[in-house]
Design a protein around this motif. Structure first.
Motif, PDB file in Angstrom:
ATOM      1  N   PHE A  63       0.826  -1.204   0.000  1.00  0.00           N
ATOM      2  CA  PHE A  63       0.000   0.000   0.000  1.00  0.00           C
ATOM      3  C   PHE A  63       0.864   1.259   0.000  1.00  0.00           C
ATOM      4  O   PHE A  63       0.512   2.263  -0.618  1.00  0.00           O
ATOM      5  CB  PHE A  63      -0.952   0.004   1.197  1.00  0.00           C
ATOM      6  CG  PHE A  63      -2.215  -0.754   0.949  1.00  0.00           C
ATOM      7  CD1 PHE A  63      -3.236  -0.200   0.189  1.00  0.00           C
ATOM      8  CD2 PHE A  63      -2.379  -2.037   1.442  1.00  0.00           C
ATOM      9  CE1 PHE A  63      -4.405  -0.912  -0.062  1.00  0.00           C
ATOM     10  CE2 PHE A  63      -3.541  -2.755   1.188  1.00  0.00           C
ATOM     11  CZ  PHE A  63      -4.556  -2.186   0.439  1.00  0.00           C
ATOM     12  N   ALA A  64       2.003   1.206   0.675  1.00  0.00           N
ATOM     13  CA  ALA A  64       2.915   2.354   0.660  1.00  0.00           C
ATOM     14  C   ALA A  64       3.453   2.582  -0.742  1.00  0.00           C
ATOM     15  O   ALA A  64       3.594   3.732  -1.189  1.00  0.00           O
ATOM     16  CB  ALA A  64       4.057   2.115   1.645  1.00  0.00           C
ATOM     17  N   LEU A  65       3.755   1.500  -1.457  1.00  0.00           N
ATOM     18  CA  LEU A  65       4.223   1.646  -2.838  1.00  0.00           C
ATOM     19  C   LEU A  65       3.190   2.355  -3.698  1.00  0.00           C
ATOM     20  O   LEU A  65       3.528   3.116  -4.616  1.00  0.00           O
ATOM     21  CB  LEU A  65       4.540   0.267  -3.431  1.00  0.00           C
ATOM     22  CG  LEU A  65       5.808  -0.417  -2.920  1.00  0.00           C
ATOM     23  CD1 LEU A  65       5.823  -1.878  -3.360  1.00  0.00           C
ATOM     24  CD2 LEU A  65       7.047   0.316  -3.423  1.00  0.00           C
ATOM     25  N   GLY A  66       1.933   2.113  -3.413  1.00  0.00           N
ATOM     26  CA  GLY A  66       0.873   2.741  -4.189  1.00  0.00           C
ATOM     27  C   GLY A  66       0.803   4.240  -4.017  1.00  0.00           C
ATOM     28  O   GLY A  66       0.162   4.931  -4.830  1.00  0.00           O
ATOM     29  N   GLN A  67       1.446   4.759  -2.977  1.00  0.00           N
ATOM     30  CA  GLN A  67       1.447   6.210  -2.766  1.00  0.00           C
ATOM     31  C   GLN A  67       2.581   6.899  -3.515  1.00  0.00           C
ATOM     32  O   GLN A  67       2.625   8.129  -3.571  1.00  0.00           O
ATOM     33  CB  GLN A  67       1.568   6.505  -1.266  1.00  0.00           C
ATOM     34  CG  GLN A  67       0.551   5.783  -0.396  1.00  0.00           C
ATOM     35  CD  GLN A  67      -0.877   5.959  -0.896  1.00  0.00           C
ATOM     36  OE1 GLN A  67      -1.337   7.086  -1.121  1.00  0.00           O
ATOM     37  NE2 GLN A  67      -1.574   4.837  -1.092  1.00  0.00           N
ATOM     38  N   LEU A  68       3.505   6.101  -4.064  1.00  0.00           N
ATOM     39  CA  LEU A  68       4.617   6.684  -4.814  1.00  0.00           C
ATOM     40  C   LEU A  68       4.195   6.992  -6.241  1.00  0.00           C
ATOM     41  O   LEU A  68       3.205   6.455  -6.749  1.00  0.00           O
ATOM     42  CB  LEU A  68       5.788   5.703  -4.843  1.00  0.00           C
ATOM     43  CG  LEU A  68       6.430   5.320  -3.510  1.00  0.00           C
ATOM     44  CD1 LEU A  68       7.498   4.263  -3.736  1.00  0.00           C
ATOM     45  CD2 LEU A  68       7.019   6.540  -2.822  1.00  0.00           C
ATOM     46  N   PRO A  69       4.931   7.868  -6.919  1.00  0.00           N
ATOM     47  CA  PRO A  69       4.708   8.044  -8.364  1.00  0.00           C
ATOM     48  C   PRO A  69       4.825   6.698  -9.068  1.00  0.00           C
ATOM     49  O   PRO A  69       5.628   5.832  -8.679  1.00  0.00           O
ATOM     50  CB  PRO A  69       5.833   8.997  -8.771  1.00  0.00           C
ATOM     51  CG  PRO A  69       6.157   9.753  -7.522  1.00  0.00           C
ATOM     52  CD  PRO A  69       5.968   8.776  -6.400  1.00  0.00           C
ATOM     53  N   ARG A  70       4.039   6.497 -10.080  1.00  0.00           N
ATOM     54  CA  ARG A  70       3.938   5.192 -10.732  1.00  0.00           C
ATOM     55  C   ARG A  70       5.298   4.640 -11.153  1.00  0.00           C
ATOM     56  O   ARG A  70       5.593   3.461 -10.929  1.00  0.00           O
ATOM     57  CB  ARG A  70       2.999   5.302 -11.936  1.00  0.00           C
ATOM     58  CG  ARG A  70       2.801   4.004 -12.702  1.00  0.00           C
ATOM     59  CD  ARG A  70       1.725   4.180 -13.767  1.00  0.00           C
ATOM     60  NE  ARG A  70       0.410   4.286 -13.168  1.00  0.00           N
ATOM     61  CZ  ARG A  70      -0.539   3.346 -13.286  1.00  0.00           C
ATOM     62  NH1 ARG A  70      -0.291   2.248 -13.973  1.00  0.00           N
ATOM     63  NH2 ARG A  70      -1.702   3.496 -12.729  1.00  0.00           N
ATOM     64  N   ASP A  71       6.140   5.455 -11.748  1.00  0.00           N
ATOM     65  CA  ASP A  71       7.443   4.978 -12.225  1.00  0.00           C
ATOM     66  C   ASP A  71       8.314   4.496 -11.074  1.00  0.00           C
ATOM     67  O   ASP A  71       8.972   3.457 -11.171  1.00  0.00           O
ATOM     68  CB  ASP A  71       8.164   6.089 -12.991  1.00  0.00           C
ATOM     69  CG  ASP A  71       7.481   6.402 -14.316  1.00  0.00           C
ATOM     70  OD1 ASP A  71       6.661   5.573 -14.764  1.00  0.00           O
ATOM     71  OD2 ASP A  71       7.774   7.464 -14.902  1.00  0.00           O
ATOM     72  N   LEU A  72       8.311   5.255  -9.963  1.00  0.00           N
ATOM     73  CA  LEU A  72       9.104   4.844  -8.806  1.00  0.00           C
ATOM     74  C   LEU A  72       8.549   3.567  -8.180  1.00  0.00           C
ATOM     75  O   LEU A  72       9.307   2.688  -7.757  1.00  0.00           O
ATOM     76  CB  LEU A  72       9.121   5.970  -7.763  1.00  0.00           C
ATOM     77  CG  LEU A  72      10.059   7.146  -8.021  1.00  0.00           C
ATOM     78  CD1 LEU A  72       9.890   8.195  -6.939  1.00  0.00           C
ATOM     79  CD2 LEU A  72      11.507   6.669  -8.096  1.00  0.00           C
ATOM     80  N   ALA A  73       7.239   3.464  -8.122  1.00  0.00           N
ATOM     81  CA  ALA A  73       6.620   2.271  -7.549  1.00  0.00           C
ATOM     82  C   ALA A  73       7.006   1.027  -8.340  1.00  0.00           C
ATOM     83  O   ALA A  73       7.358  -0.011  -7.774  1.00  0.00           O
ATOM     84  CB  ALA A  73       5.111   2.428  -7.504  1.00  0.00           C
ATOM     85  N   VAL A  74       6.964   1.127  -9.662  1.00  0.00           N
ATOM     86  CA  VAL A  74       7.313  -0.014 -10.509  1.00  0.00           C
ATOM     87  C   VAL A  74       8.790  -0.368 -10.354  1.00  0.00           C
ATOM     88  O   VAL A  74       9.173  -1.539 -10.282  1.00  0.00           O
ATOM     89  CB  VAL A  74       6.987   0.289 -11.975  1.00  0.00           C
ATOM     90  CG1 VAL A  74       7.537  -0.810 -12.887  1.00  0.00           C
ATOM     91  CG2 VAL A  74       5.484   0.430 -12.166  1.00  0.00           C
ATOM     92  N   LYS A  75       9.634   0.664 -10.240  1.00  0.00           N
ATOM     93  CA  LYS A  75      11.075   0.429 -10.141  1.00  0.00           C
ATOM     94  C   LYS A  75      11.440  -0.264  -8.842  1.00  0.00           C
ATOM     95  O   LYS A  75      12.259  -1.195  -8.822  1.00  0.00           O
ATOM     96  CB  LYS A  75      11.812   1.766 -10.251  1.00  0.00           C
ATOM     97  CG  LYS A  75      13.330   1.635 -10.132  1.00  0.00           C
ATOM     98  CD  LYS A  75      14.008   2.989 -10.263  1.00  0.00           C
ATOM     99  CE  LYS A  75      15.523   2.855 -10.130  1.00  0.00           C
ATOM    100  NZ  LYS A  75      16.193   4.177 -10.246  1.00  0.00           N
TER     101      LYS A  75
END
Length: 800
Positions: A239-251
């Motif tokens: 859920f924390a990853l989901g709060q990041l910008p999409r590119d950063l979350a995927v990386k």
């Protein structure tokens, strides 16, 4: 519109609650004797004790004859043991039960029982998809139909099952005692096992916390939370990853989804959103492993041994705690707790979930190491004195201390082996005949990175690390920097673990195990909870070093992690409850006044501990409410009717097939009655299409327990690939051949009495000539199913 369970469901629930209440009362004297200092008079452990007694008695009696009367014998044995226990308790002044606390223990059990009933009422179906409910449904039906144990394998006719059948034995006994239709047993029994886990965790953690001078209720509640309702840290991370910008979350998110999946990063966005989150992927973090925690397993709702025996791991820890509390002079009591108590639990594990048998032995080993009395004192007379004198406890030098500790550990291991021998002997009718094939133990399997282990167990490890640091580095008189220094050291260890690749998990876990061991042995401020940390984190560490070489052989750690990770979680949870309660109490006691904060900054340490506690609790608590929202509230709001009937959906989706099954069961029952009158035994064999995939496969053998020639592909793990697929090929020939003689040979080979032809068979095989053979007669037809009876004396001559 308000929807409720119908009256038949309610009646089933009430009967089972009455049964468990009777079990509690019957076993209470035994529990009182085993746990005389428990604050609830041992009531929290009475239900698992009763379950062990009933299961093992029914298991042994069932080796000769099994049926409803076996259930009565098992209950009679429980009542007799309870009566003997009550007389002994009276002699020792322990028969004055606190009935308010006994009732409180049963209320805690009922809370856990009701929670799983709520989950199952929204999805009660015994589905063939997404798990192994078909396997466990078939096993229960096979046991209910058995004349003696082990039951004939419903998916491998003519052979006994090669799988744990202790659990369906107990479930069958409970079904007999409560007059419960098989359609309800799985769901209600599953709730009973969860209630057993909940009440045991509450009782043991509350007991430990009270003995440490802290709140019993807080310790018990936190124990229930960490053992039964907490989830792994990966849910919060996703859920924390989901709060990041999409590119950063995927990386940066790939480590949290280390799966053999082609849908990354789609799965990332699904699991980081409330609207699309699902519980299924929570156990898929480290590639090649299935690391579950108790709530996940109960939500998945298979009747797996590793799921439903978790409450008996708690019982093993409670017996270990009772041993630790016994004085050195009570040698017979200590031996009884080890060889009678933990030995019996090990035997129970042997027939219900053999993977847990070593854990009961391990609890015995740790308890003997940790307890005040030397292990040698278990041996009477001069022999014990000589054993103790080999390396006596003394502290004149570091060398003598090391030798004394090593000797204590070795002697404790010898004692634990004795406990294992007792357990193996009790379970020997199963272990010597019904264990699936395996290739033994393998060393150094593919391992987990530091990130992987922290994503799963990070919250628990942070809690334990904080606790151990407070035991070794006292926070008093303004020494707040000790805690901060310790946190920095932890961060450096974790960082080092991340840098050493697949040794990362070992680097992270080993210091916690070592620190807990040292605290257990040399810090009076660390109690039994430190021993539980050794047991729980030690099991997680063990999965990095050894694995069982079992099916599926190509995935080295698949089954090992599935069966062991949940055990590690239970022991970690039992430690986490008291640890969190102690830290909360310490924070409250050490909280500085405003003047002290202004003058010295003394609040730093307590603030650091408070932050750790808050993060641990929040990150661990996400899974349970999400499950309730998606698996209970969501379906309820969508208009689904609650039910506990596991077959109702099958009747709706496959009405003609289910109607044919009901006729088939009646027909076979009549045939068996005739055989019994003629003093012959056995269940007639039939043939249906083998299930080479999951889903609605082998429904007849599964939902009736009648043996078919070849069932689900699971049998490859129990029999080997070649024998199973030989049967699959023979079934194909039997259905499709146009040579009546060849078909007759196969019908004779497997002693087939009936041939089932339903939608699955028509889809898979060319059946053009099946009904034309002499000796094969259609005895039932509806729009979807034809059942043929085989008259072997009329078949085409097989000798030509």
């Amino acid at each position: 519109m308000v929807r409720h369970l119908d009256m038949s469901d309610v009646a089933v629930v009430l009967r089972w609650l009455l049964l468990y209440g009777a079990f509690l009362v019957a076993a209470l004297p035994i529990a009182r004797l085993l746990f005389p200092s428990a604050p609830d008079d041992g009531a929290g452990f009475a239900i698992p004790i009763a379950t062990v007694v009933v299961t093992m008695v029914a298991f042994y009696v069932g080796q000769f004859r099994f049926g409803p009367w076996t259930a009565l014998v098992a209950v009679a044995a429980l009542v007799a043991l309870g009566a003997v226990g009550h007389r002994l308790a009276q002699r020792r002044g322990l028969a004055d039960y606190d009935w308010n606390r006994v009732a409180g223990a049963f209320a805690v059990f009922a809370v856990g029982f009701g929670f799983v009933l709520a989950l199952r009422s929204m999805n009660p179906v015994m589905s063939g998809w997404g798990g192994e409910k078909f396997l466990h449904t078939g096993l229960l039906n096979a046991v209910l139909r058995a004349e003696a144990l082990p039951p004939e394998d419903m998916w491998y006719a003519g052979k006994p099952v090669r799988y744990y059948y202790g659990l369906p034995v107990f479930n069958a006994v409970a079904a007999f005692l409560t007059d419960t239709s098989v359609e309800y047993v799985h769901n209600v029994a599953l709730a009973g096992y969860f209630g057993t886990l909940v009440v045991g965790a509450y009782s043991l953690c509350g007991w430990i916390t009270r003995d440490r001078g802290y709140s019993r209720r807080l310790g018990g509640a936190l124990g229930v939370f960490f053992v039964a309702f907490a989830g792994n840290a990966v849910t919060a991370v996703r859920f924390a990853l989901g709060q990041l910008p999409r590119d950063l979350a995927v990386k940066w998110g790939r480590a949290a989804f280390n799966l053999n999946r082609s849908d990354y990063p789609q799965i990332l966005f699904e699991q980081s959103s409330l609207s699309s989150w699902g519980w299924w992927d929570t156990r898929y973090v480290v590639e090649g492993t299935l690391q579950e925690f108790p709530l996940y397993s109960f939500v998945k709702a298979d009747m797996h041994g590793h799921t439903v025996t978790t409450g008996f791991l708690v019982l093993s820890a409670a017996l270990a705690y009772a041993y630790v509390q016994a004085p050195a002079t009570a040698r017979k009591r200590r031996a009884g707790l080890l060889f009678g108590g933990l030995g019996a639990v090990a035997g129970y594990f042997g027939v219900t979930n053999t993977w847990s048998l070593p854990s009961a032995v391990g609890m015995a080993w740790l308890a003997v190491v940790y307890a005040g009395p030397h292990p040698a004192t278990l041996v009477p007379g001069s022999v014990g004195e000589r054993l103790k004198a080999v390396a006596p406890d003394r502290d004149e030098s570091r060398r003598s201390l090391v030798l004394a500790e090593a000797w204590r550990t070795v002697l404790a291991a010898v004692v634990a082996v004795g406990v294992g021998v007792v357990g193996y002997a009790l379970a020997s009718p199963f272990l010597l005949a019904s264990v699936p094939p395996n290739d033994g133990i393998g060393l150094f399997p593919p391992r987990t990175t530091a990130a992987g282990v922290l994503l799963i167990y990070g919250a628990l490890l942070a809690l334990f690390a904080t606790y151990l640091f407070t035991r070794f580095r006292a926070v008093e008189d303004g020494e707040a920097t000790d805690v901060l220094e310790a946190l920095v050291v932890t961060a450096l260890v974790v960082a080092a673990g991340a840098l050493v690749g697949d040794l990362g998990a070992i680097v992270v876990l080993l210091p916690v195990v070592a620190g807990a061991w040292l605290a257990m042995r040399f810090r009076e401020s660390a109690g039994f909870e430190a021993m539980l940390v050794v047991g729980g984190v030690g099991l997680v560490l063990a999965m990095e070093l050894v694995h069982a070489k079992v099916h599926p052989f190509e995935l080295a750690r698949w089954n090992t992690t599935l069966k062991v990770a949940i055990q590690g979680w239970v022991f970690c949870g039992l430690a986490a409850g008291p640890v969190a309660a102690i830290l909360v109490g310490d924070v409250r006691a050490a909280a500085p006044s405003l003047d002290e904060v202004r003058q010295s900054g003394a609040a730093t340490a307590t603030t650091a501990v408070s932050v750790v506690l808050a993060v641990v609790l929040v990150s661990s608590a996400l899974f349970a409410p999400l499950v309730v929202a998606t698996d209970v509230v969501g379906p309820y709001q969508d208009g689904e009717e609650p039910s506990l009937n596991g077959y109702a959906d099958h009747r709706d989706a496959h009405p003609q097939e289910v109607a044919a099954m009901e006729w088939f069961e009646d027909e076979v029952s009549a045939t068996q009655s005739v055989l019994w009158m003629e003093r012959e035994t056995g269940t007639p064999t039939f043939v249906e299409k083998p299930g080479l995939s999951r889903g609605w496969q082998n429904p007849v053998s599964t939902l009736t327990g009648l043996p078919t020639v070849a069932g689900w592909f699971h049998e490859t793990g129990y029999r080997g690939d070649d024998p199973y697929y030989q049967r699959v090929d023979d079934v194909g020939i039997l259905y499709e051949t146009t040579d009546a003689r060849s078909r007759a040979v196969l019908l004779d080979k497997y002693d087939v009495q009936y041939v089932w032809v339903g939608p699955l068979e028509r889809e898979e095989y060319d059946l053009a000539s099946l009904g034309d053979d002499p000796g094969i007669e259609a005895v039932y037809r509806n729009d979807a199913v034809t059942v043929y009876e085989v008259h072997h004396d009329e078949l085409t001559d097989r000798t030509e």
